[in-house]
Scaffold this motif. Structure first.
Motif, PDB file in Angstrom:
ATOM      1  N   VAL A 164       0.809  -1.309  -0.065  1.00 25.11           N
ATOM      2  CA  VAL A 164       0.041   0.066  -0.070  1.00 25.11           C
ATOM      3  C   VAL A 164       0.959   1.378   0.095  1.00 25.11           C
ATOM      4  CG1 VAL A 164      -0.076   0.334   2.472  1.00 25.11           C
ATOM      5  CG2 VAL A 164      -2.132   0.893   1.164  1.00 25.11           C
ATOM      6  N   ALA A 165       2.093   1.037   0.470  1.00 22.97           N
ATOM      7  CA  ALA A 165       2.834   2.289   0.462  1.00 22.97           C
ATOM      8  C   ALA A 165       3.744   2.545  -0.834  1.00 22.97           C
ATOM      9  CB  ALA A 165       4.189   2.084   1.480  1.00 22.97           C
ATOM     10  N   GLN A 166       3.511   1.635  -1.855  1.00 22.47           N
ATOM     11  CA  GLN A 166       4.370   1.864  -3.118  1.00 22.47           C
ATOM     12  C   GLN A 166       4.134   3.206  -3.786  1.00 22.47           C
ATOM     13  OE1 GLN A 166       3.779  -1.730  -5.451  1.00 22.47           O
ATOM     14  NE2 GLN A 166       5.035  -2.852  -4.180  1.00 22.47           N
ATOM     15  N   PRO A 167       2.913   3.624  -3.826  1.00 24.55           N
ATOM     16  CA  PRO A 167       2.710   5.153  -4.487  1.00 24.55           C
ATOM     17  C   PRO A 167       3.462   6.229  -4.264  1.00 24.55           C
ATOM     18  CG  PRO A 167       0.809   4.071  -4.193  1.00 24.55           C
ATOM     19  CD  PRO A 167       1.604   3.112  -3.462  1.00 24.55           C
ATOM     20  N   LEU A 168       4.071   6.003  -2.671  1.00 28.48           N
ATOM     21  CA  LEU A 168       4.944   7.007  -2.130  1.00 28.48           C
ATOM     22  C   LEU A 168       6.142   7.574  -2.800  1.00 28.48           C
ATOM     23  CD1 LEU A 168       4.474   6.299   1.722  1.00 28.48           C
ATOM     24  CD2 LEU A 168       3.245   8.202   0.361  1.00 28.48           C
ATOM     25  N   TRP A 169       6.472   6.638  -3.741  1.00 23.87           N
ATOM     26  CA  TRP A 169       7.626   6.712  -4.605  1.00 23.87           C
ATOM     27  C   TRP A 169       7.576   8.066  -5.330  1.00 23.87           C
ATOM     28  CZ3 TRP A 169       8.178   7.966  -9.745  1.00 23.87           C
ATOM     29  CH2 TRP A 169       7.077   7.838 -10.581  1.00 23.87           C
ATOM     30  N   PHE A 170       6.342   8.009  -5.992  1.00 23.00           N
ATOM     31  CA  PHE A 170       5.887   9.450  -6.711  1.00 23.00           C
ATOM     32  C   PHE A 170       6.349  10.637  -5.870  1.00 23.00           C
ATOM     33  CE2 PHE A 170       2.249  12.377  -7.212  1.00 23.00           C
ATOM     34  CZ  PHE A 170       2.947  13.161  -8.419  1.00 23.00           C
ATOM     35  N   ILE A 171       5.606  10.741  -4.732  1.00 18.67           N
ATOM     36  CA  ILE A 171       5.678  11.851  -3.567  1.00 18.67           C
ATOM     37  C   ILE A 171       7.062  12.248  -3.374  1.00 18.67           C
ATOM     38  CG2 ILE A 171       5.273  12.723  -1.581  1.00 18.67           C
ATOM     39  CD1 ILE A 171       2.663  12.164  -3.229  1.00 18.67           C
ATOM     40  N   GLY A 172       8.222  11.067  -3.192  1.00 15.93           N
ATOM     41  CA  GLY A 172       9.343  11.091  -2.811  1.00 15.93           C
ATOM     42  C   GLY A 172      10.092  11.915  -4.072  1.00 15.93           C
ATOM     43  N   VAL A 173      10.002  11.321  -5.111  1.00 13.66           N
ATOM     44  CA  VAL A 173      10.660  11.865  -6.426  1.00 13.66           C
ATOM     45  C   VAL A 173      10.369  13.466  -6.714  1.00 13.66           C
ATOM     46  CG1 VAL A 173      10.944  11.547  -8.996  1.00 13.66           C
ATOM     47  CG2 VAL A 173      11.083   9.565  -7.399  1.00 13.66           C
ATOM     48  N   TYR A 174       8.802  13.484  -6.556  1.00 20.82           N
ATOM     49  CA  TYR A 174       8.220  14.785  -6.943  1.00 20.82           C
ATOM     50  C   TYR A 174       9.144  15.827  -5.713  1.00 20.82           C
ATOM     51  CZ  TYR A 174       5.359  18.704  -8.632  1.00 20.82           C
ATOM     52  OH  TYR A 174       4.866  19.619  -9.014  1.00 20.82           O
ATOM     53  N   LEU A 175       9.152  15.483  -4.488  1.00 14.85           N
ATOM     54  CA  LEU A 175       9.787  16.276  -3.407  1.00 14.85           C
ATOM     55  C   LEU A 175      11.190  16.522  -3.849  1.00 14.85           C
ATOM     56  CD1 LEU A 175       8.833  14.708  -0.044  1.00 14.85           C
ATOM     57  CD2 LEU A 175       8.160  17.242  -1.045  1.00 14.85           C
ATOM     58  N   GLY A 176      12.138  15.568  -4.543  1.00 18.09           N
ATOM     59  CA  GLY A 176      13.469  15.904  -4.885  1.00 18.09           C
ATOM     60  C   GLY A 176      13.379  17.144  -6.060  1.00 18.09           C
ATOM     61  N   VAL A 177      12.360  16.986  -6.884  1.00 23.40           N
ATOM     62  CA  VAL A 177      12.331  17.771  -7.837  1.00 23.40           C
ATOM     63  C   VAL A 177      11.866  19.282  -7.429  1.00 23.40           C
ATOM     64  CG1 VAL A 177      10.995  18.532 -10.238  1.00 23.40           C
ATOM     65  CG2 VAL A 177      11.677  16.216  -9.800  1.00 23.40           C
ATOM     66  N   VAL A 178      11.055  19.234  -6.518  1.00 24.99           N
ATOM     67  CA  VAL A 178      10.720  20.596  -5.595  1.00 24.99           C
ATOM     68  C   VAL A 178      12.074  21.130  -5.194  1.00 24.99           C
ATOM     69  CG1 VAL A 178       9.542  21.819  -3.813  1.00 24.99           C
ATOM     70  CG2 VAL A 178       8.395  20.120  -5.156  1.00 24.99           C
ATOM     71  N   LEU A 221      20.711   7.482 -11.075  1.00 18.89           N
ATOM     72  CA  LEU A 221      20.914   8.859 -11.197  1.00 18.89           C
ATOM     73  C   LEU A 221      19.860   9.350 -12.204  1.00 18.89           C
ATOM     74  CD1 LEU A 221      22.845  11.412 -11.020  1.00 18.89           C
ATOM     75  CD2 LEU A 221      23.879  10.611 -12.830  1.00 18.89           C
ATOM     76  N   ASN A 222      19.128   8.397 -13.086  1.00 20.85           N
ATOM     77  CA  ASN A 222      18.052   8.827 -14.191  1.00 20.85           C
ATOM     78  C   ASN A 222      16.902   9.083 -13.347  1.00 20.85           C
ATOM     79  OD1 ASN A 222      19.450   8.790 -16.592  1.00 20.85           O
ATOM     80  ND2 ASN A 222      18.656   6.725 -17.244  1.00 20.85           N
ATOM     81  N   LEU A 223      16.745   8.681 -11.888  1.00 23.62           N
ATOM     82  CA  LEU A 223      15.403   9.280 -11.321  1.00 23.62           C
ATOM     83  C   LEU A 223      15.517  10.956 -11.200  1.00 23.62           C
ATOM     84  CD1 LEU A 223      15.251   6.919  -8.259  1.00 23.62           C
ATOM     85  CD2 LEU A 223      13.512   7.176  -9.526  1.00 23.62           C
ATOM     86  N   LEU A 224      16.600  11.337 -11.359  1.00 23.48           N
ATOM     87  CA  LEU A 224      16.679  12.750 -11.128  1.00 23.48           C
ATOM     88  C   LEU A 224      16.722  13.375 -12.731  1.00 23.48           C
ATOM     89  CD1 LEU A 224      17.039  15.178  -9.139  1.00 23.48           C
ATOM     90  CD2 LEU A 224      19.607  14.979  -9.428  1.00 23.48           C
ATOM     91  N   LEU A 225      17.651  12.581 -13.631  1.00 22.39           N
ATOM     92  CA  LEU A 225      18.016  13.265 -14.629  1.00 22.39           C
ATOM     93  C   LEU A 225      16.423  13.297 -15.680  1.00 22.39           C
ATOM     94  CD1 LEU A 225      21.283  11.781 -15.609  1.00 22.39           C
ATOM     95  CD2 LEU A 225      20.704  14.076 -14.769  1.00 22.39           C
ATOM     96  N   VAL A 226      15.826  12.363 -15.459  1.00 19.54           N
ATOM     97  CA  VAL A 226      14.568  12.284 -16.516  1.00 19.54           C
ATOM     98  C   VAL A 226      13.584  12.946 -16.247  1.00 19.54           C
ATOM     99  CG1 VAL A 226      12.842  10.474 -16.920  1.00 19.54           C
ATOM    100  CG2 VAL A 226      14.955   9.776 -17.286  1.00 19.54           C
ATOM    101  N   TRP A 227      13.136  12.952 -14.630  1.00 18.36           N
ATOM    102  CA  TRP A 227      12.144  13.834 -14.188  1.00 18.36           C
ATOM    103  C   TRP A 227      12.244  15.285 -14.138  1.00 18.36           C
ATOM    104  CZ3 TRP A 227       8.377  11.140 -15.045  1.00 18.36           C
ATOM    105  CH2 TRP A 227       8.462   9.859 -14.561  1.00 18.36           C
ATOM    106  N   LEU A 228      13.954  15.702 -14.212  1.00 21.76           N
ATOM    107  CA  LEU A 228      14.200  17.088 -13.919  1.00 21.76           C
ATOM    108  C   LEU A 228      13.849  17.501 -15.649  1.00 21.76           C
ATOM    109  CD1 LEU A 228      17.353  17.556 -11.797  1.00 21.76           C
ATOM    110  CD2 LEU A 228      14.668  18.638 -11.271  1.00 21.76           C
ATOM    111  N   ALA A 229      14.318  16.815 -16.499  1.00 21.65           N
ATOM    112  CA  ALA A 229      14.381  17.177 -17.960  1.00 21.65           C
ATOM    113  C   ALA A 229      12.780  17.402 -18.367  1.00 21.65           C
ATOM    114  CB  ALA A 229      14.693  16.153 -18.815  1.00 21.65           C
TER     115      ALA A 229
END
Length: 471
Positions: A164-178, A221-229
């Motif tokens: 049930v916690a798996q969708p939190l990956w999106f929140i975490g990655v989005y926080l990184g982008v913020v 590293l692509n967690l950052l590069l792809v979503w920042l792009a």
């Protein structure tokens, strides 16, 4: 940098208060109230894309999820698209997370133009994500501990408290982008198109090192590069610099590159992870997913004109405003609704028909309808945590803001990785190279939110926010 004539105006939802009198004291405005006071120059398409992307992810999870009892009596989770591989091209339409990050770039451009400091920006953006997330994490952590104390942390309950916690990956990655958004905004203003080009080149380099030379450690590293792009492209939209010629090139080039990478490269057909697959385009993101994001953004921009005309209709726009007010809560709790329905199904001894047969397809509308109703009930209970609120004025330095964001990021991604179950038994998992446990991850989330000052809010300002905004 000034926007070109005809550029979309950057008007946040909270400014929908100038075209009509405010509601009576003590009454929160309805979606119709906010619709009536929408500025004419607001880009309504951004709000629709935000709702559409989250709703599509939710619907995709519901359609793909399969819970079945094996010959040994154990309940296992599966994926309908793994059972029916011929349908995996549907993920090219269901994988719409690039749109959410793209819209995030547009919204962050708005906020950064008026934010007085780094800490002020990240506090405001993080609050809308972390307060409902903290409530979700707190509720599920408590439930998981109670399950463990009762000695029932096994079987289907073990599966639920982990998944049930798996969708939190999106929140975490989005926080990184913020966290990176202020830096990326300055780079955008200084270097323009060179920034997304450099990020895209970085994605290529990571995949070459990963797939050609076996350097798997570099893949995250692509967690950052792809979503920042893709987020960076939202800055160009905010500046009015995504013209027809540009978005046509994005669409044609993106879809051509994606198909070529799937046909001739190591990339799988699906744009979401499949059980047992050696490579996932999503975790971590690959060059194929980046190409997918480009054509998806291009297509969305090509559709902007006719859809914007549709959004001028009052009933359509009211529906979009109402959906924006509950989208994040629904996203957080939609898997909870799925497991609740599956629990009732298992308790009643009802079995799902074989995935892919005629009965399974015929039952899909009823299945989605039931999940919508259960999710609506959960939204009604927890939506208050997702209401806009004005944080109490605080003067925080950049170092404190960065530290708070890092702690929240690790906490949220840690929970996504390890789940909520097994906290008392010391269950652990590895987040890249960092060992994480449920209790440690929750503590980091709470500590980071405290550093950002998210638990302190001004009562008068909060009442004002509740009286003038929706979602």
């Amino acid at each position: 940098m000034t926007a070109r004539p005809g550029a979309p105006m950057l008007v946040p939802m909270s400014t929908m208060i100038e075209a009509a009198p405010a509601p009576a004291p003590g009454r929160r405005p309805s979606a119709a109230d906010l619709a009536a006071r929408t500025p004419r120059d607001r880009d309504r398409y951004v709000d629709l894309l935000r709702v559409f992307s989250l709703a599509t992810v939710v619907a995709g999870h519901w359609l793909m999820a399969v819970l079945a009892t094996g010959p040994d009596g154990r309940v296992r989770a599966g994926n309908a698209l793994a059972i029916m591989p011929s349908l995996q091209p549907l993920t090219w339409l269901l994988q719409v997370m690039p749109l959410f990050f793209f819209v995030g770039g547009f919204s962050h451009a708005t906020a950064l133009r008026r934010a007085p400091s780094y800490a002020s920006f990240v506090r405001g953006r993080a609050a809308r994500l972390l307060i409902p997330t903290a409530v979700f994490a707190g509720v599920w952590s408590s439930v998981a501990v109670l399950i463990e104390l009762a000695g029932r942390d096994g079987g289907v309950l073990r599966l639920v408290t982990r998944m049930v916690a798996q969708p939190l990956w999106f929140i975490g990655v989005y926080l990184g982008v913020v966290a990176f958004a202020p830096l990326m905004w300055r780079m955008h203003r200084a270097h323009g198109v060179a920034v997304p080009v450099a990020l895209g080149a970085g994605v290529v380099a990571v995949d070459v090192l990963r797939f050609r030379y076996g350097v798997d450690a570099i893949a995250p590293l692509n967690l950052l590069l792809v979503w920042l792009a893709v987020h960076q492209l939202g800055f160009f939209y905010a500046d009015g610099r995504l013209g027809r010629r540009t978005v046509r090139a994005l669409t044609a080039g993106g879809v051509t590159a994606m198909l070529a990478l799937i046909a001739y490269g190591p990339y799988p057909l699906s744009m979401v992870g499949m059980p047992g697959a050696k490579i996932s385009n999503m975790s971590p993101p690959t060059l194929a997913l980046f190409a997918h994001g480009l054509w998806l953004i291009g297509l969305a921009m090509l559709l902007r004109g006719p859809v914007t005309r549709l959004l001028a209709r009052p009933r359509v726009w009211i529906a979009v405003i109402a959906a924006n007010g509950l989208a994040m809560t629904a996203f957080l709790w939609h898997l909870t609704a799925l497991f609740l329905v599956c629990a009732v199904q298992l308790a009643l001894g009802l079995t799902q028909p074989p995935v892919g047969d005629a009965t399974w397809w015929l039952l899909r509308p009823a299945w989605i309808g039931i999940l919508v109703l259960v999710t609506a009930g959960l939204v009604a209970v927890f939506r208050r945590a997702d209401r806009p609120r004005r944080l109490a004025p605080r003067s925080y330095g950049t170092a404190r803001g960065v530290t708070g964001m890092v702690l929240c990021l690790i906490g949220v991604l840690g929970l996504s990785t390890v789940g909520f179950g097994g906290a008392l038994a010391g269950r652990s998992a590895t987040l890249i190279a960092l060992p994480v446990t449920p209790l440690r991850s929750l503590a980091l989330l709470v500590a980071g939110a405290a550093l950002l000052g998210l638990w302190t809010r001004d009562g008068a300002e909060t009442r004002k926010a509740d009286a003038t905004t929706l979602g």
